[in-house]
Design a protein around this motif. Sequence first.
Motif, PDB file in Angstrom:
ATOM      1  N   ASN A  50     -83.980  14.298  14.398  1.00 27.76           N
ATOM      2  CA  ASN A  50     -83.589  15.267  13.381  1.00 27.76           C
ATOM      3  C   ASN A  50     -83.876  14.699  12.001  1.00 27.76           C
ATOM      4  N   ALA A  51     -84.139  15.584  11.059  1.00 28.61           N
ATOM      5  CA  ALA A  51     -84.451  15.132   9.704  1.00 28.61           C
ATOM      6  C   ALA A  51     -83.366  14.227   9.152  1.00 28.61           C
ATOM      7  N   ASP A  52     -82.095  14.573   9.427  1.00 31.53           N
ATOM      8  CA  ASP A  52     -81.010  13.777   8.861  1.00 31.53           C
ATOM      9  C   ASP A  52     -80.762  12.489   9.629  1.00 31.53           C
ATOM     10  N   GLU A  53     -81.487  12.267  10.729  1.00 30.72           N
ATOM     11  CA  GLU A  53     -81.383  10.999  11.446  1.00 30.72           C
ATOM     12  C   GLU A  53     -82.359   9.966  10.899  1.00 30.72           C
ATOM     13  N   LEU A  54     -83.276  10.410  10.048  1.00 30.76           N
ATOM     14  CA  LEU A  54     -84.285   9.506   9.519  1.00 30.76           C
ATOM     15  C   LEU A  54     -83.787   8.835   8.242  1.00 30.76           C
ATOM     16  N   PRO A  55     -84.109   7.555   8.043  1.00 37.39           N
ATOM     17  CA  PRO A  55     -83.824   6.933   6.750  1.00 37.39           C
ATOM     18  C   PRO A  55     -84.530   7.731   5.650  1.00 37.39           C
ATOM     19  N   PRO A  56     -83.907   7.892   4.487  1.00 35.99           N
ATOM     20  CA  PRO A  56     -84.521   8.698   3.426  1.00 35.99           C
ATOM     21  C   PRO A  56     -85.982   8.345   3.125  1.00 35.99           C
ATOM     22  N   PRO A  57     -86.389   7.059   3.085  1.00 35.44           N
ATOM     23  CA  PRO A  57     -87.810   6.779   2.831  1.00 35.44           C
ATOM     24  C   PRO A  57     -88.727   7.330   3.921  1.00 35.44           C
ATOM     25  N   HIS A  59     -71.953  14.477  14.095  1.00 36.97           N
ATOM     26  CA  HIS A  59     -73.379  14.168  13.989  1.00 36.97           C
ATOM     27  C   HIS A  59     -73.660  13.323  12.742  1.00 36.97           C
ATOM     28  N   ALA A  60     -72.960  13.630  11.652  1.00 36.97           N
ATOM     29  CA  ALA A  60     -73.141  12.843  10.429  1.00 36.97           C
ATOM     30  C   ALA A  60     -72.755  11.386  10.665  1.00 36.97           C
ATOM     31  N   ARG A  61     -71.621  11.175  11.331  1.00 33.24           N
ATOM     32  CA  ARG A  61     -71.165   9.805  11.602  1.00 33.24           C
ATOM     33  C   ARG A  61     -72.152   9.081  12.526  1.00 33.24           C
ATOM     34  N   ASP A  62     -72.612   9.791  13.568  1.00 31.08           N
ATOM     35  CA  ASP A  62     -73.580   9.189  14.494  1.00 31.08           C
ATOM     36  C   ASP A  62     -74.892   8.867  13.790  1.00 31.08           C
ATOM     37  N   THR A  63     -75.320   9.763  12.908  1.00 32.06           N
ATOM     38  CA  THR A  63     -76.576   9.563  12.191  1.00 32.06           C
ATOM     39  C   THR A  63     -76.506   8.348  11.275  1.00 32.06           C
ATOM     40  N   LEU A  64     -75.404   8.236  10.542  1.00 28.37           N
ATOM     41  CA  LEU A  64     -75.248   7.088   9.640  1.00 28.37           C
ATOM     42  C   LEU A  64     -75.170   5.789  10.428  1.00 28.37           C
ATOM     43  N   ARG A  65     -74.467   5.822  11.567  1.00 27.52           N
ATOM     44  CA  ARG A  65     -74.382   4.627  12.396  1.00 27.52           C
ATOM     45  C   ARG A  65     -75.759   4.268  12.968  1.00 27.52           C
ATOM     46  N   ALA A  66     -76.525   5.278  13.391  1.00 25.09           N
ATOM     47  CA  ALA A  66     -77.854   5.021  13.958  1.00 25.09           C
ATOM     48  C   ALA A  66     -78.795   4.429  12.913  1.00 25.09           C
ATOM     49  N   ARG A  67     -78.709   4.922  11.686  1.00 25.97           N
ATOM     50  CA  ARG A  67     -79.556   4.379  10.612  1.00 25.97           C
ATOM     51  C   ARG A  67     -79.274   2.892  10.410  1.00 25.97           C
ATOM     52  N   LYS A  68     -77.981   2.567  10.352  1.00 28.97           N
ATOM     53  CA  LYS A  68     -77.620   1.168  10.163  1.00 28.97           C
ATOM     54  C   LYS A  68     -78.014   0.336  11.377  1.00 28.97           C
ATOM     55  N   GLY A  97     -76.140  17.321   1.751  1.00 25.56           N
ATOM     56  CA  GLY A  97     -76.928  18.223   2.590  1.00 25.56           C
ATOM     57  C   GLY A  97     -77.321  17.655   3.926  1.00 25.56           C
ATOM     58  N   GLY A  98     -76.728  16.522   4.329  1.00 19.22           N
ATOM     59  CA  GLY A  98     -77.066  15.930   5.617  1.00 19.22           C
ATOM     60  C   GLY A  98     -76.451  16.695   6.768  1.00 19.22           C
ATOM     61  N   ALA A  99     -76.881  16.369   7.978  1.00 16.10           N
ATOM     62  CA  ALA A  99     -76.357  16.924   9.228  1.00 16.10           C
ATOM     63  C   ALA A  99     -76.561  18.424   9.350  1.00 16.10           C
ATOM     64  N   THR A 100     -77.608  18.949   8.719  1.00 19.49           N
ATOM     65  CA  THR A 100     -77.914  20.371   8.883  1.00 19.49           C
ATOM     66  C   THR A 100     -78.869  20.604  10.036  1.00 19.49           C
ATOM     67  N   ALA A 101     -79.552  19.521  10.479  1.00 15.43           N
ATOM     68  CA  ALA A 101     -80.513  19.628  11.580  1.00 15.43           C
ATOM     69  C   ALA A 101     -81.534  20.727  11.325  1.00 15.43           C
TER      70      ALA A 101
END
Length: 420
Positions: free
Chosen positions: A230-237, A389-398, A161-165
């Motif tokens: 965006n919600a999906d840009e945040l680490p799950p915790p 956006h999903a790829r960018d979000t995962l890269r940003a989290r890391k 359900g990620g990258a739904t913004a």
Amino acid sequence: MKRLLAILFSAALPFAGLAANLDRVVAVVNKDVIVASELQHEVQRILADLRQRGTAAPPMREFEGQVLEHLVARRLQLQLAELAGVNIGDDELNFALENIAARNKLSLAQMREAIVADGGDFEEFREEVRIEMRITQLRQKEVIARIGVSDAEVERFLAEGGATAASRYHLAHILIALPPNPTPEQQRSTLKKARQVREELLAGADFGQMAVTVSRGQQALEGGDLGWRNADELPPPFLDAVRDLPLQGVSALIPSSNGVHILKLLESDATGGRHVVEQTHVEHILIKTESGREEEALARIQSLRQRILAGENFHDLARSHSDDPASAVNGGDLGWVTTQQVVPAFGIAMRDLPLGQLSEPVASNFGYHLMRVLARRQHDDTENYRRAHARDTLRARKAEEMTQSWLQRLRDEAYVELHP
């Protein structure tokens, strides 16, 4: 870049020159030094920025310590950039300055006038931008380039359900940091300090002031302001901690490998899940510029414009004269593009050009362009956007966690002696 402009515009205070032989040394950083006037200049600059944000001034002793650590981290990165050969040439810097100006709807000359009118020094602003670019490129080389995001990770993220913004949060952040390989006692003392900080916040302490005073987060000296995420840009915790927070609410403690985090929800916003972009079908002719031969390139592009206006075929001239080989073979046709896919100067001209009209020469960092807009359309790009956006979000989290660890390691491996 907008924040960089705001910070540097606030640096209009007089600056005592850095005469290291006359100025007290406040820090030794490997074979380099930081002097008192440099520290005080940075203190006053950041205080001016905090006042612009409406953040109360923190206790001065703790604040100066935070600023000094910030200067140490910056100096270490610049030293490493020097060793790694990371430099920013004048052409690259000028292109960045043009981008900053364009994003603020100014020409470069207008931006220079605005800085001077605000009491700033354009050359100092220019060098600050160069420094920020060097640090950004260093981090790209040392951290970001080493981060990989696999297709499987993207697919899993989308399946969950990620990258739904669906929601956006404006957050402030405090990090009570752990040292590398902490002992149980260090873990206990860090947790105790985090609890004390949270209790003070719940009792009414100013979050921005507290962030400036105690946080080791990368945005500490900006009052901990993380901006909109965006919600999906945040680490799950982080998302779990803020999802049900009331506005202006302070989160529970969030432990991590770097330390203990505390968040404040400043604003929130619900958005839709579709991503529609305006695409432009455009064709162009490019004449590249070479140093010292700009007038020759301008004369060539103006000559081509007159020939087209006189009735010669745009596509034929593009095939025989354009310095963009990828589009020249198609008669200058770039296909359907968005403003984000082209350089800012080209994008602005493309956006404002009436359909079918031949442009005036447009200058960019590549050279001079002639362009014609053939059509515009609204395009539903949701699927491509979600994957990118999903790829960018995962890269940003890391990247966020790895950058924090990298900075801490850089500090721990250096010779640093503080004389506050």
